[in-house]
Design a protein around this motif. Structure first.
Motif, PDB file in Angstrom:
ATOM      1  N   MET A  46     -18.494  41.983  -7.573  1.00  0.00           N
ATOM      2  CA  MET A  46     -17.623  43.157  -7.634  1.00  0.00           C
ATOM      3  C   MET A  46     -16.562  43.094  -6.538  1.00  0.00           C
ATOM      4  N   TYR A  47     -16.945  42.757  -5.317  1.00  0.00           N
ATOM      5  CA  TYR A  47     -15.976  42.722  -4.225  1.00  0.00           C
ATOM      6  C   TYR A  47     -15.103  41.471  -4.276  1.00  0.00           C
ATOM      7  N   LEU A  48     -15.595  40.399  -4.851  1.00  0.00           N
ATOM      8  CA  LEU A  48     -14.750  39.237  -5.128  1.00  0.00           C
ATOM      9  C   LEU A  48     -13.632  39.659  -6.078  1.00  0.00           C
ATOM     10  N   VAL A  53      -7.942  41.022  -7.124  1.00  0.00           N
ATOM     11  CA  VAL A  53      -6.925  41.894  -7.716  1.00  0.00           C
ATOM     12  C   VAL A  53      -6.011  42.470  -6.639  1.00  0.00           C
ATOM     13  N   PHE A  54      -6.553  42.845  -5.481  1.00  0.00           N
ATOM     14  CA  PHE A  54      -5.706  43.295  -4.364  1.00  0.00           C
ATOM     15  C   PHE A  54      -4.684  42.213  -4.019  1.00  0.00           C
ATOM     16  N   ILE A  72      -4.972  43.534   7.168  1.00  0.00           N
ATOM     17  CA  ILE A  72      -5.323  44.950   7.006  1.00  0.00           C
ATOM     18  C   ILE A  72      -5.634  45.309   5.553  1.00  0.00           C
ATOM     19  N   PHE A  73      -4.743  44.974   4.645  1.00  0.00           N
ATOM     20  CA  PHE A  73      -4.885  45.449   3.268  1.00  0.00           C
ATOM     21  C   PHE A  73      -5.712  44.543   2.372  1.00  0.00           C
ATOM     22  N   LEU A  74      -5.730  43.255   2.655  1.00  0.00           N
ATOM     23  CA  LEU A  74      -6.384  42.339   1.731  1.00  0.00           C
ATOM     24  C   LEU A  74      -7.736  41.830   2.219  1.00  0.00           C
ATOM     25  N   ILE A  75      -8.059  42.086   3.478  1.00  0.00           N
ATOM     26  CA  ILE A  75      -9.379  41.687   3.994  1.00  0.00           C
ATOM     27  C   ILE A  75     -10.129  42.907   4.529  1.00  0.00           C
ATOM     28  N   GLY A 113     -13.026  36.197  -2.093  1.00  0.00           N
ATOM     29  CA  GLY A 113     -11.797  36.690  -2.717  1.00  0.00           C
ATOM     30  C   GLY A 113     -10.570  36.416  -1.866  1.00  0.00           C
ATOM     31  N   ALA A 114     -10.701  36.578  -0.545  1.00  0.00           N
ATOM     32  CA  ALA A 114      -9.578  36.289   0.357  1.00  0.00           C
ATOM     33  C   ALA A 114      -9.240  34.802   0.330  1.00  0.00           C
TER      34      ALA A 114
END
Length: 132
Positions: A46-48, A53-54, A72-75, A113-114
């Motif tokens: 789910m968090y991946l 998507v972010f 800040i926004f993507l991690i 995900g990052a």
């Protein structure tokens, strides 16, 4: 001025879905009830997905990448979402409980995900964005 709801609709939708999935009554949906690893795997996936998507929407909406925004926004953003939802499960529901191992599973998904955003999505979007 860019507004979040106009430029980040999928991210907003996934945050809402993550909130619902984290806070609903799981007694109604007892899938894989005897296999606890599925819960941790679900958190990671789910968090991946949320983090990918972010990244995707960020990369589509920004031609220059600032390290501060990425951190800040993507991690930190998805990591904070995971932590806040674990706290919400513990303190705002009677049917769910916050769990550090769930939070660690969330973080595994955020880190994966990052990495996918930086090494896969970013080069692909840059390649298709640049003139040929």
């Amino acid at each position: 001025m860019k507004t979040w709801h106009k430029y980040y609709p999928l991210s907003i939708l996934l945050v809402l879905i993550a909130c619902w999935l984290s806070l609903f009554n799981p007694a109604e949906y007892e899938l894989f009830e005897d296999i606890h690893i599925w819960d941790k795997l679900t958190h990671s996936i789910m968090y991946l997905g949320v983090t990918i998507v972010f990244w995707y929407e960020y990369l589509l909406n920004h031609s220059e990448f600032r390290l501060r925004d990425i951190i800040i926004f993507l991690i930190v953003g998805p990591a904070l979402l995971g932590g806040l939802l674990e706290l919400a499960q513990e303190h705002l529901t009677t049917v769910r409980s916050g769990d550090w191992i769930d939070f660690y599973a969330d973080m595994i998904g955020v880190v994966l995900g990052a990495a996918a955003g930086w090494w896969i999505e970013r080069p692909l979007i840059q390649r298709y964005r640049s003139p040929k």
